[in-house]
Design a protein around this motif. Structure first.
Motif, short mmCIF file in Angstrom:
data_model
loop_
_atom_site.label_atom_id
_atom_site.label_comp_id
_atom_site.label_asym_id
_atom_site.label_seq_id
_atom_site.Cartn_x
_atom_site.Cartn_y
_atom_site.Cartn_z
N VAL A 165 81.06 -2.10 -57.07
CA VAL A 165 81.46 -3.65 -56.58
C VAL A 165 82.71 -4.03 -57.27
O VAL A 165 82.87 -4.01 -58.51
CB VAL A 165 80.17 -4.32 -57.10
N VAL A 187 72.56 -5.90 -55.90
CA VAL A 187 73.73 -4.95 -55.97
C VAL A 187 73.11 -3.63 -55.17
O VAL A 187 72.11 -3.17 -55.65
CB VAL A 187 74.35 -4.51 -57.19
N VAL A 206 77.41 -6.25 -52.53
CA VAL A 206 76.35 -7.32 -53.09
C VAL A 206 75.74 -8.39 -51.85
O VAL A 206 76.57 -8.62 -50.78
CB VAL A 206 76.81 -8.05 -54.45
#
Length: 229
Positions: A17, A58, A86
């Motif tokens: 991420v 996530v 996410v």
């Protein structure tokens, strides 16, 4: 609390991420140790609209969809979310209840980062905060584009645009769960209308529909159908 093995796995998921990847080893380790792993089967609800927001989810593996539903049960898909993404940012940063429902489209593993952990990172990590703002700005642009599509474009034009945006090398690979019913929910319509639009694009020689992919045969013609300048 994550065990050592889980913590290492959480680090790998978080590093995918963009804004977690900005963290140094100390901060990343702290977040990974606090993260909770959760596994869901196909069609399981990950979180429900209007429930208290637990935090950021996530995606390590698998796919989710976030949806709003009418009283009659009709779905409007807001977003499909896959590995390295996410979900539920709005609930976390707006300090509100979950604004939508998230449903697993296939067996899915997520890591839950509690809201308080995320808020501490915003205060302590300027690079993290900047990346979060950029990510939320892109989400707003996505929603503005969705509103524009639903308000100003026909289903056929919305479908053409979706195919162009998702295609790689003029082909759109279809996930196992990517049925025409799911496509209809994403486009804000119903199954038979999407069927008709697909058949029309095929008839005009713009696309070719195969079992696991849709191939774009005439990109310029499809752009005209999508009303893209």
């Amino acid at each position: 609390m994550a065990t050592k093995g889980d913590s290492e796995r959480a680090v790998q998921a978080l590093c995918a991420v963009s804004y977690f990847a900005e963290l140094d080893n100390r901060a990343m380790g702290a977040v990974a140790r606090a993260a909770l792993r959760r596994d869901y089967g196909r069609d399981e609800i990950v979180f429900a609209v209007d429930e208290p927001c637990s935090g950021l989810y996530v995606i390590e593996e698998g796919w989710l969809k976030t949806v709003k539903m009418s009283i009659e049960g009709r779905e409007q898909v807001l977003r499909f979310v896959g590995p390295g993404e996410v979900v539920n940012e709005v609930g976390v940063f707006a300090d509100t209840r979950n604004p939508a429902t998230a449903i697993a489209l296939e067996p899915t593993t997520v890591w839950l980062v509690h809201r308080q952990t995320v808020l501490q990172l915003l205060e302590q990590e300027p690079d993290f905060a900047r990346s979060v703002v950029e990510s939320l700005a892109h989400r707003v642009l996505h929603l503005v584009s969705m509103v524009e599509d639903l308000s100003l474009r026909t289903v056929e034009a919305r479908l053409a645009r979706l195919l162009l945006e998702r295609a790689e090398d003029e082909a759109l690979q279809r996930q196992r769960w990517a049925t025409q019913a799911e496509m209809a929910a994403r486009l804000g319509t119903v199954l038979h209308v999407v069927n008709r639009a697909l058949h029309e694009l095929v008839r005009e020689g713009l696309i070719e529909v195969e079992r696991h992919q849709i191939r774009i045969l005439d990109p310029e013609g499809l752009k005209e159908r999508a009303m893209i300048d």
